[in-house]
Design an enzyme around this catalytic site. Structure first.
Site, mmCIF file in Angstrom:
data_model
loop_
_atom_site.group_PDB
_atom_site.id
_atom_site.type_symbol
_atom_site.label_atom_id
_atom_site.label_comp_id
_atom_site.label_asym_id
_atom_site.label_seq_id
_atom_site.Cartn_x
_atom_site.Cartn_y
_atom_site.Cartn_z
ATOM 1 N N ARG A 165 0.722 -1.829 -0.261
ATOM 2 C CA ARG A 165 -0.293 0.008 -0.026
ATOM 3 C C ARG A 165 0.658 1.486 0.349
ATOM 4 N NH1 ARG A 165 -2.311 -3.561 -0.525
ATOM 5 N NH2 ARG A 165 -4.171 -4.425 -0.387
ATOM 6 N N SER A 191 -10.877 -0.588 3.676
ATOM 7 C CA SER A 191 -9.615 -0.725 5.264
ATOM 8 C C SER A 191 -9.584 0.145 5.649
ATOM 9 C CB SER A 191 -8.534 -1.418 4.538
ATOM 10 O OG SER A 191 -8.905 -3.293 3.578
ATOM 11 N N GLU A 246 -3.895 3.466 6.020
ATOM 12 C CA GLU A 246 -4.302 4.161 4.622
ATOM 13 C C GLU A 246 -4.730 4.547 3.377
ATOM 14 O OE1 GLU A 246 -5.489 -0.113 2.880
ATOM 15 O OE2 GLU A 246 -5.855 0.619 1.524
HETATM 16 C C1 LIG Z 1 -15.364 -0.991 -0.294
HETATM 17 C C2 LIG Z 1 -14.262 -0.291 -0.832
HETATM 18 C C3 LIG Z 1 -12.757 -0.972 -0.699
HETATM 19 C C4 LIG Z 1 -10.977 -1.051 -1.522
HETATM 20 N N1 LIG Z 1 -11.136 -2.455 -1.766
HETATM 21 C C5 LIG Z 1 -9.708 -1.933 -1.781
HETATM 22 C C6 LIG Z 1 -9.133 -3.183 -1.817
HETATM 23 O O1 LIG Z 1 -9.144 -4.059 -1.953
HETATM 24 N N2 LIG Z 1 -7.125 -2.881 -2.705
HETATM 25 C C7 LIG Z 1 -6.670 -1.151 -2.582
HETATM 26 O O2 LIG Z 1 -5.168 -1.626 -1.989
HETATM 27 N N3 LIG Z 1 -7.683 -0.398 -1.904
HETATM 28 C C8 LIG Z 1 -9.105 -0.856 -1.637
HETATM 29 N N4 LIG Z 1 -9.460 0.130 -1.457
HETATM 30 C C9 LIG Z 1 -9.089 2.095 -1.488
HETATM 31 C C10 LIG Z 1 -9.172 2.856 -2.881
HETATM 32 O O3 LIG Z 1 -10.173 2.159 -3.282
HETATM 33 C C11 LIG Z 1 -7.924 3.013 -3.708
HETATM 34 O O4 LIG Z 1 -7.035 3.301 -2.773
HETATM 35 C C12 LIG Z 1 -7.825 3.790 -4.726
HETATM 36 O O5 LIG Z 1 -7.288 2.925 -5.897
HETATM 37 C C13 LIG Z 1 -8.423 5.113 -4.642
HETATM 38 O O6 LIG Z 1 -8.418 5.548 -6.298
HETATM 39 P P1 LIG Z 1 -9.697 6.770 -6.283
HETATM 40 O O7 LIG Z 1 -9.651 7.249 -6.919
HETATM 41 O O8 LIG Z 1 -11.359 6.861 -5.503
HETATM 42 O O9 LIG Z 1 -8.692 7.800 -4.979
HETATM 43 P P2 LIG Z 1 -9.140 9.067 -4.261
HETATM 44 O O10 LIG Z 1 -9.487 8.660 -3.101
HETATM 45 O O11 LIG Z 1 -9.428 10.188 -5.065
HETATM 46 O O12 LIG Z 1 -7.402 9.784 -3.824
HETATM 47 C C14 LIG Z 1 -6.275 8.474 -2.975
HETATM 48 C C15 LIG Z 1 -5.382 9.553 -3.023
HETATM 49 O O13 LIG Z 1 -4.944 9.753 -4.219
HETATM 50 C C16 LIG Z 1 -3.852 10.537 -5.135
HETATM 51 N N5 LIG Z 1 -4.658 10.764 -6.517
HETATM 52 C C17 LIG Z 1 -5.771 10.580 -7.035
HETATM 53 N N6 LIG Z 1 -5.434 10.574 -8.800
HETATM 54 C C18 LIG Z 1 -4.660 10.776 -8.826
HETATM 55 C C19 LIG Z 1 -3.803 11.027 -9.562
HETATM 56 N N7 LIG Z 1 -4.283 11.088 -10.588
HETATM 57 N N8 LIG Z 1 -2.678 11.161 -9.601
HETATM 58 C C20 LIG Z 1 -2.110 12.113 -8.482
HETATM 59 N N9 LIG Z 1 -2.576 10.530 -7.398
HETATM 60 C C21 LIG Z 1 -4.353 11.068 -7.718
HETATM 61 C C22 LIG Z 1 -5.426 11.954 -4.506
HETATM 62 O O14 LIG Z 1 -4.314 12.609 -4.067
HETATM 63 C C23 LIG Z 1 -5.642 10.993 -2.858
HETATM 64 O O15 LIG Z 1 -4.244 11.319 -1.952
HETATM 65 C C24 LIG Z 1 -11.641 0.490 -0.832
HETATM 66 C C25 LIG Z 1 -12.101 1.279 -0.986
HETATM 67 C C26 LIG Z 1 -13.931 0.923 -1.451
HETATM 68 C C27 LIG Z 1 -14.343 1.887 -0.103
#
Ligand SMILES: Cc1cc2nc3c(=O)[nH]c(=O)nc-3n(C[C@H](O)[C@H](O)[C@H](O)COP(=O)(O)OP(=O)(O)OC[C@H]3O[C@@H](n4cnc5c(N)ncnc54)[C@H](O)[C@@H]3O)c2cc1C
Length: 337
Positions: A163, A237, A333
């Protein structure tokens, strides 16, 4: 006006109500560069938003907040049994995984149904069911927020860990990730050893294992285990599973013989954070509209009217109680904003 004051409630999976004072979305790289230049001119720091599934909003966002809406997926070069593919950062991760399966490609099926965008996936090296994106990652293209210049990062540049990546640690907040490339298998190479994948595939009556069957099984497992953010606000998580030395583990097992763990290497093991939290009595806890999910202690939830600060306070209380009982310090996380 380029930037608009916008409520973020629909832009984060916790469903928390906070404002972004200066918000804009971009659909292409030129637009992104113009917005970065405008922010620089106003001497405003910038943050990037994807699907909002890994952030906890504890206050209004004072930064310029740019939502990444870059779209597009493509097959690139074929390299023997491997296929290079590319996806724009604003694509939904799960849609991209399904698209790779439609192309007959294998590798990302274990990462089905993870919320969020392709661009955020490298930031914390998303992982599930025995696979992390680093296993199939090839490279990414990003824009340096301070200079507007474009950079390519190869796998070895990204410092991927559990992570973690260079984009979450050393160079956090410095880049807009615009495009991510993966090298996927064109011939079968499956990972079904983790958890109940094999069992669920059998229950689904599937005779021949395929990437599609694994994806379907994982979707079913995830839907049965994890709360749907559309129903109860959450960010998956909330904490990482802590890694401790084998000596420390052996000493703890004397005190807590039921403590589960899995080996990382000869010197260290990981302990499931959810188990530690449950042992401290938090599972199902609820107060001030926020709480700990009743089936999954690793997931903090907003029941609807909760506040980000209350989720944060709850996470701090959980960290303190786990530290007191097990002398293990949990790490969040989720990104705290
Ligand atoms: C129900 C649920 C289940 C999940 N299961 C998992 C799992 O199994 N495994 C896992 O690893 N994660 C899991 N996650 C966490 C999440 O889905 C991941 O971390 C995902 O990659 C976040 O993507 P996002 O686009 O929503 O990021 P955001 O929440 O929008 O951003 C997260 C971070 O990344 C940065 N960011 C986003 N996009 C960019 C970009 N293009 N360039 C630069 N910085 C950027 C943001 O500034 C922020 O700091 C889960 C979340 C939920 C709600």
């Amino acid at each position: 006006m380029m930037f608009k004051s916008t409520s973020l409630q629909q832009y984060n999976t916790f469903g928390l109500n906070a404002m972004a004072k200066k918000f804009a979305a971009f659909n292409n790289i030129e637009e992104c560069k113009l917005l970065l230049a405008a922010a620089a001119q106003q001497q405003m720091p910038v943050r990037i938003l994807g699907g909002g599934s890994n952030i906890l909003l504890t206050q209004d966002v004072e930064h310029v907040l740019l939502k990444n809406d870059l779209l597009g997926m493509a097959l690139l070069d074929r390299l023997g049994d491997l296929q290079l593919v590319s996806a724009a950062a604003g694509e939904s991760w799960h849609s991209f995984v399904l698209w790779t399966l439609d192309q007959g490609l294998q590798g990302l099926e274990n990462l089905s149904l993870i919320p969020g965008t392709v661009g955020a996936a490298p930031i914390q090296n998303i992982g599930a069911y025995g696979v992390e994106i680093k296993d199939y990652f090839h490279s990414l293209v990003a824009i340096d927020i301070s200079s507007g210049h474009q950079h390519t990062f190869l796998k070895q540049d990204c410092e991927f860990g559990y992570r973690e990546s260079i984009f979450k640690k050393k160079r956090a907040g410095e880049f807009v990730i615009c495009e991510v490339r993966f090298l996927l298998n064109t011939i079968p190479k499956y990972n079904t050893s983790y958890g109940a994948i094999g069992e669920v595939i059998a229950q689904q009556g599937v005779q021949d294992i395929s990437a599609r069957a694994i994806s379907k099984a994982i979707i079913a497992i995830r839907q049965s285990k994890l709360p749907d953010p559309a129903v109860i606000g959450n960010a998956g998580s909330f904490f990482k599973n802590p890694e401790i030395s084998t000596e420390r583990h052996d000493a703890l097992v004397q005190l807590h013989p039921q403590m589960p763990s899995y080996k990382v290497n000869d010197n260290s093991v990981k302990v499931p954070a959810g188990w530690l939290i449950e042992q401290c009595g938090w599972k199902g806890y609820s107060a001030n509209g926020v709480g700990v999910h009743k089936l999954q202690a690793l997931v903090l939830v907003n029941y609807g009217q909760g506040k980000g600060q209350d989720v944060y306070k709850l996470s701090a209380d959980i960290i303190a109680s786990v530290q007191e009982k097990f002398d293990i310090v949990l790490e969040r996380e989720v990104n705290i904003w």
